[in-house]
Design a protein around this motif. Sequence first.
Motif, PDB file in Angstrom:
ATOM      1  N   ARG A  28       2.407  -3.763  -7.657  1.00 42.13           N
ATOM      2  CA  ARG A  28       1.207  -3.067  -7.184  1.00 42.13           C
ATOM      3  C   ARG A  28       0.335  -3.994  -6.359  1.00 42.13           C
ATOM      4  O   ARG A  28      -0.286  -3.580  -5.390  1.00 42.13           O
ATOM      5  N   GLU A  31       1.765  -4.055  -2.928  1.00 42.83           N
ATOM      6  CA  GLU A  31       1.483  -2.780  -2.273  1.00 42.83           C
ATOM      7  C   GLU A  31       0.050  -2.768  -1.756  1.00 42.83           C
ATOM      8  O   GLU A  31      -0.218  -2.340  -0.629  1.00 42.83           O
ATOM      9  N   ARG A  32      -0.869  -3.248  -2.587  1.00 41.02           N
ATOM     10  CA  ARG A  32      -2.291  -3.265  -2.215  1.00 41.02           C
ATOM     11  C   ARG A  32      -2.535  -4.228  -1.052  1.00 41.02           C
ATOM     12  O   ARG A  32      -3.279  -3.900  -0.121  1.00 41.02           O
ATOM     13  N   ALA A  35      -1.414  -2.631   2.073  1.00 44.80           N
ATOM     14  CA  ALA A  35      -2.347  -1.568   2.461  1.00 44.80           C
ATOM     15  C   ALA A  35      -3.623  -2.154   3.072  1.00 44.80           C
ATOM     16  O   ALA A  35      -4.160  -1.606   4.041  1.00 44.80           O
ATOM     17  N   LEU A  36      -4.112  -3.255   2.515  1.00 41.27           N
ATOM     18  CA  LEU A  36      -5.347  -3.860   3.026  1.00 41.27           C
ATOM     19  C   LEU A  36      -5.193  -4.371   4.452  1.00 41.27           C
ATOM     20  O   LEU A  36      -6.170  -4.439   5.197  1.00 41.27           O
ATOM     21  N   ASP A  48     -11.538  -6.600  -2.186  1.00 41.96           N
ATOM     22  CA  ASP A  48     -10.441  -6.686  -1.217  1.00 41.96           C
ATOM     23  C   ASP A  48     -10.348  -8.097  -0.649  1.00 41.96           C
ATOM     24  O   ASP A  48      -9.257  -8.669  -0.534  1.00 41.96           O
ATOM     25  N   SER A  79     -14.525  -8.899  -8.385  1.00 45.60           N
ATOM     26  CA  SER A  79     -13.504  -8.146  -9.119  1.00 45.60           C
ATOM     27  C   SER A  79     -13.545  -8.367 -10.621  1.00 45.60           C
ATOM     28  O   SER A  79     -13.443  -7.416 -11.384  1.00 45.60           O
TER      29      SER A  79
END
Length: 141
Positions: A28, A31-32, A35-36, A48, A79
């Motif tokens: 994950r 994947e993130r 995507a970023l 992010d 975070s």
Amino acid sequence: MEHLLHLDRTLDELDPPRWTLPDSGVTRLMERVHALRRVPLRELGPGDLRMLVTQQVALPYVVPLAVRLLLEEPLLDASFYEGDLLLETVRLPDAVWAVLPDLGVRLSAVVAALPEAAVAELPSGAAEQFGRFVAGFGARR
């Protein structure tokens, strides 16, 4: 901060080559990160940026954004805990700061001014990390 150009563009546009879509079965986290790279820079939030800094992705574009936030709020909780973005940013390799020395000098001044009590509340080893970072810029001022 002259490094903050092209905020309407993405890392895939600014930091070639564009990354292909991740393979199935990747974590994950990956994947993130993928995507970023497709998000306009102005839309990247503190969490992010922390993720991209930690994964050392497109640092010439990501570090100026992170430093901009950290100059305003050094102990920002991006975070996980107060100061997490700062700690990850000062842990970056010296080669990053060789490319962005002006940002390093500005950030080191902020780090040097942090109250001892605030630093003591950060994870173990943070004070040492901050000390090394500040010492690395002492001769550059």
